[in-house]
Design an enzyme around this catalytic site. Sequence first.
Site, PDB file in Angstrom:
ATOM      1  CG  LEU A  32      -7.688 -27.841  25.582  1.00 46.49           C
ATOM      2  CD1 LEU A  32      -6.451 -27.840  26.480  1.00 46.49           C
ATOM      3  CD2 LEU A  32      -7.268 -27.486  24.145  1.00 46.49           C
ATOM      4  CG  ASN A  34     -12.575 -33.755  19.012  1.00 43.87           C
ATOM      5  OD1 ASN A  34     -11.793 -34.703  19.003  1.00 43.87           O
ATOM      6  ND2 ASN A  34     -13.337 -33.467  17.977  1.00 43.87           N
ATOM      7  CB  SER A  35      -8.623 -29.391  19.885  1.00 45.81           C
ATOM      8  OG  SER A  35      -9.041 -28.619  20.988  1.00 45.81           O
ATOM      9  CB  ALA A  81     -16.975 -24.459  21.543  1.00 49.06           C
ATOM     10  CB  SER A 124     -23.785 -28.038   9.302  1.00 47.96           C
ATOM     11  OG  SER A 124     -23.761 -29.178   8.481  1.00 47.96           O
ATOM     12  CE1 TYR A 149     -22.501 -31.279  14.205  1.00 55.18           C
ATOM     13  CE2 TYR A 149     -23.486 -32.186  12.212  1.00 55.18           C
ATOM     14  CZ  TYR A 149     -22.642 -31.276  12.828  1.00 55.18           C
ATOM     15  OH  TYR A 149     -21.964 -30.370  12.069  1.00 55.18           O
ATOM     16  CE  LYS A 153     -22.977 -27.504  14.129  1.00 60.53           C
ATOM     17  NZ  LYS A 153     -22.140 -26.535  14.847  1.00 60.53           N
ATOM     18  CG  ASN A 199     -15.844 -36.213   8.593  1.00 62.04           C
ATOM     19  OD1 ASN A 199     -15.581 -35.853   9.729  1.00 62.04           O
ATOM     20  ND2 ASN A 199     -17.058 -36.148   8.092  1.00 62.04           N
ATOM     21  NE  ARG A 295     -21.311 -42.315   6.155  1.00 58.87           N
ATOM     22  CZ  ARG A 295     -20.390 -41.376   6.305  1.00 58.87           C
ATOM     23  NH1 ARG A 295     -19.286 -41.639   7.001  1.00 58.87           N
ATOM     24  NH2 ARG A 295     -20.522 -40.202   5.751  1.00 58.87           N
TER      25      ARG A 295
HETATM   26  N1  UFG Z   1     -17.339 -41.683   2.585  1.00 57.51           N
HETATM   27  C1  UFG Z   1     -16.846 -42.900   2.132  1.00 57.51           C
HETATM   28  N2  UFG Z   1     -15.979 -43.560   2.923  1.00 57.51           N
HETATM   29  C2  UFG Z   1     -15.571 -43.104   4.140  1.00 57.51           C
HETATM   30  C3  UFG Z   1     -16.084 -41.876   4.597  1.00 57.51           C
HETATM   31  C4  UFG Z   1     -16.971 -41.188   3.788  1.00 57.51           C
HETATM   32  O1  UFG Z   1     -17.187 -43.341   1.047  1.00 57.51           O
HETATM   33  O2  UFG Z   1     -14.794 -43.788   4.816  1.00 57.51           O
HETATM   34  C5  UFG Z   1     -18.254 -40.939   1.730  1.00 57.51           C
HETATM   35  C6  UFG Z   1     -19.622 -40.734   2.363  1.00 57.51           C
HETATM   36  O3  UFG Z   1     -20.452 -41.820   2.040  1.00 57.51           O
HETATM   37  C7  UFG Z   1     -20.046 -39.423   1.706  1.00 57.51           C
HETATM   38  C8  UFG Z   1     -18.751 -38.669   1.485  1.00 57.51           C
HETATM   39  O4  UFG Z   1     -17.725 -39.640   1.547  1.00 57.51           O
HETATM   40  O5  UFG Z   1     -20.624 -39.709   0.471  1.00 57.51           O
HETATM   41  C9  UFG Z   1     -18.500 -37.612   2.515  1.00 57.51           C
HETATM   42  O6  UFG Z   1     -18.632 -38.197   3.799  1.00 57.51           O
HETATM   43  P1  UFG Z   1     -18.181 -37.434   5.113  1.00 57.51           P
HETATM   44  O7  UFG Z   1     -18.448 -38.343   6.264  1.00 57.51           O
HETATM   45  O8  UFG Z   1     -16.811 -36.896   4.965  1.00 57.51           O
HETATM   46  O9  UFG Z   1     -19.145 -36.166   5.151  1.00 57.51           O
HETATM   47  P2  UFG Z   1     -20.730 -36.100   5.207  1.00 57.51           P
HETATM   48  O10 UFG Z   1     -21.139 -35.292   4.028  1.00 57.51           O
HETATM   49  O11 UFG Z   1     -21.362 -37.399   5.378  1.00 57.51           O
HETATM   50  O12 UFG Z   1     -20.925 -35.331   6.576  1.00 57.51           O
HETATM   51  C10 UFG Z   1     -20.642 -33.978   6.622  1.00 57.51           C
HETATM   52  C11 UFG Z   1     -20.181 -33.559   8.000  1.00 57.51           C
HETATM   53  C12 UFG Z   1     -21.288 -33.692   9.012  1.00 57.51           C
HETATM   54  C13 UFG Z   1     -22.541 -33.056   8.521  1.00 57.51           C
HETATM   55  C14 UFG Z   1     -22.899 -33.530   7.145  1.00 57.51           C
HETATM   56  C15 UFG Z   1     -24.039 -32.749   6.603  1.00 57.51           C
HETATM   57  O13 UFG Z   1     -19.098 -34.339   8.432  1.00 57.51           O
HETATM   58  O14 UFG Z   1     -20.882 -33.028  10.187  1.00 57.51           O
HETATM   59  O15 UFG Z   1     -21.793 -33.317   6.265  1.00 57.51           O
HETATM   60  O16 UFG Z   1     -24.504 -33.267   5.421  1.00 57.51           O
HETATM   61  F1  UFG Z   1     -23.583 -33.317   9.337  1.00 57.51           F
END
Ligand code: UFG
Length: 337
Positions: A32, A34-35, A81, A124, A149, A153, A199, A295
């Site tokens: 728990l 993160n949930s 987990a 992932s 992270y 994986k 995300n 980013r």
């Molecule tokens: N993005 C934005 N604005 C935001 C958040 C995200 O523009 O506020 C964009 C990011 O730049 C990216 C896309 O939305 O292009 C997706 O971003 P996320 O953060 O949702 O996901 P990521 O693909 O960056 O990350 C995910 C998982 C991670 C994992 C990664 C592997 O969340 O756990 O994929 O590639 F490591």
Amino acid sequence: MILVTGGTGYIGSHTVVELINAGFETLIVDDLSNSEKEVVDRIEQICGKKPAFLQLDLKDRKKTFELFEKYPNIEAVVHFAAHKAVGESVEKPLMYYENNIGSLINLLNAMNEFKKTNFVFSSSCTVYGQPDILPVTENTPRMEAESPYGNTKKMAEDILRDHALANSAFKSIALRYFNPIGAHPSGLIGELPRGIPNNLVPFVTQTAYGLREQLSIFGNDYDTPDGTCIRDYINVVDLSKAHVVAIKRLLKKRNKSNYEYFNIGTGKGTTVLEIVKSFEKANSLKLNYKIVDRRPGDIEKIWADTTLANNELGWKAEIGLDETLASAWNWEKKYRS
Ligand code: UFG
């Protein structure tokens, strides 16, 4: 009985629902961190059946062994987990290695001791980094991880491969998720990030709800059709069903080797701007957004070749993007009210 570690989390809770729907008895173990425990009741509301629940930190080796002693009828384990925030893992690498790898080792040792052989692991697409050739197949080489992270994986996959090599009875399947989004159609369970979401989709729904002023789109000068990054966004219910199929494959001994791994995505790439447009259309609203700098650490584009999962698991993503984004919005509104 299927043991689901991290079963009150985002993907874990949806998977418990699908396992119960498929007729399995389930046991959730979660620390728990993160949930919320309430998720267990919500699963019961959805399925009409309550999963067993135990609050437990799998870093505790003794308690992990006691778990298998207490529940001798565990047939298979789905291991979710883990800590999952990329940025946090860069700041606290030891915490990530200790938790994500330590828990895995304890779990595998306990399974060994109690002669449990069926294991499904949350991997992932992060293991691919930025691939040269798209879409990525399971044969695409894995790259040096970009964060602790991501490295957990990759290391976990290696541990499973080595463990399966050394123990012919042990069988595992790693599912390499692309980007899970959306929520259960009931609106009773969904993604619940603590604090400011990292995300995309939780940030979008929180912005639409008014909790965040504006979505920042990280860069529009990438080499993609509209300049924003491309990901393969997979509905969390579709994704959860892949775990049920993987469990059945192991229980029916249909696996072709002791360690298998599959891409779990839609096979389709979507840009950030397409997500915004689809969200606006599916929910008849306008989203406040602006383009900001890239980013750091973001990969430009990735999407899955899902042929192997389609052919071998007989699994395929079915739910469309609009419906998925409508489910995400439904969850946000229902949860907040
Ligand atoms: N993005 C934005 N604005 C935001 C958040 C995200 O523009 O506020 C964009 C990011 O730049 C990216 C896309 O939305 O292009 C997706 O971003 P996320 O953060 O949702 O996901 P990521 O693909 O960056 O990350 C995910 C998982 C991670 C994992 C990664 C592997 O969340 O756990 O994929 O590639 F490591």
